[in-house]
Scaffold this active site. Structure first.
Site, PDB file in Angstrom:
ATOM      1  N   SER A  29       0.835  -1.196   0.000  1.00 52.10           N
ATOM      2  CA  SER A  29       0.000   0.000   0.000  1.00 52.10           C
ATOM      3  C   SER A  29       0.872   1.249   0.000  1.00 52.10           C
ATOM      4  O   SER A  29       2.051   1.187  -0.375  1.00 52.10           O
ATOM      5  CB  SER A  29      -0.962  -0.031   1.188  1.00 52.10           C
ATOM      6  N   ASN A  30       0.336   2.364   0.403  1.00 56.67           N
ATOM      7  CA  ASN A  30       1.083   3.621   0.393  1.00 56.67           C
ATOM      8  C   ASN A  30       0.666   4.467   1.593  1.00 56.67           C
ATOM      9  O   ASN A  30      -0.169   4.059   2.390  1.00 56.67           O
ATOM     10  CB  ASN A  30       0.849   4.360  -0.928  1.00 56.67           C
TER      11      ASN A  30
END
Ligand code: C5P
Length: 223
Positions: A29-30
């Protein structure tokens, strides 16, 4: 902000950072917190818009009066947004969509080995690029989080994705971008105009963005 100036306007906002599973317990993810997108949804609803918020996972409470559609992956966001697109007037894509996903998702938790692990990634669809290509009556607003050469990268995205406005922010600056309650944005338009805004709360920035969208809807009669 002017009360009710988005009355009758159907708005689609995306928010959060998508999660791309590797196995049943892991994902890529980020650092997106979702705050900018949620602020945009909240302020639009306050100004009278009908708001659909397509959200990747966040820790935020959904704003009142907003239709929330939860998704996890870029593929799910792609599906939800594509389905809603013909029925909305404005799309604001504040989500941080993962550009890549693991090519295969393991059925079981990947076991620890002595050697390293290679996870092969494949490209996710660029949702906003597709929306730009299919654009009819909609106003399209994108976000660009940059760490270098902000204006040039942002201008390229604005043109390439056929957007009506792009909100660019340098995520290396303190008080801007991921996780922060404030943001420092530049608004870019297809006619070459750039509006540089000072650091402000994400709710206040959202109202400034809606102000511009209201103006664009007046100057470019779309329907
Ligand atoms: O090209 P870049 O990812 O920097 O562009 C950012 C903009 O494009 C954001 O508005 C983001 O929501 C959107 N985007 C998308 N699908 C992707 C990647 C980005 O809709 N796969």
């Amino acid at each position: 902000p002017p009360d009710g100036d988005l009355k009758g306007v159907r708005v689609l906002v995306t928010a959060g950072g998508t999660r791309e599973p590797i196995d049943p317990v892991r994902y890529i993810s980020n650092r997106s917190s979702g705050k900018m997108g949620y602020a945009l949804a909240e302020t639009a609803a306050n100004r009278g818009a009908g708001v659909c918020l397509v959200s990747a996972p966040t820790r935020l409470e959904p704003p009142a009066g907003v239709k929330l559609i939860n998704v996890e992956t870029a593929a799910q966001m792609h599906r939800a947004v594509t389905e809603l697109y013909p029925r909305v007037d404005v799309v604001v894509k504040a989500a941080a969509v993962a550009d890549y996903r693991p090519r295969v998702v393991a059925d079981h938790k990947i076991k620890k080995k002595e050697a390293g692990l290679v996870v092969e990634l494949e490209k996710n669809p660029d949702i906003l690029l597709e929306l730009g290509r299919q654009k009819q009556h909609q106003l399209l607003v994108g976000f660009a989080a940059e760490t270098e050469d902000l204006i040039n990268n942002a201008r390229e995205k604005l043109i390439n994705k056929n957007l009506d406005m792009l909100v660019a922010n340098d995520v290396t600056m303190s008080g801007a971008g991921f996780g922060s309650d404030t943001n420092i944005a530049k608004l870019l338009f297809p006619d070459g105009r750039i509006k540089s805004l000072p650091m402000m709360d994400k709710l206040e920035l959202s109202d400034r963005i809606w102000d511009e969208i209201v103006k664009l809807r007046k100057t470019v009669p779309k329907d």
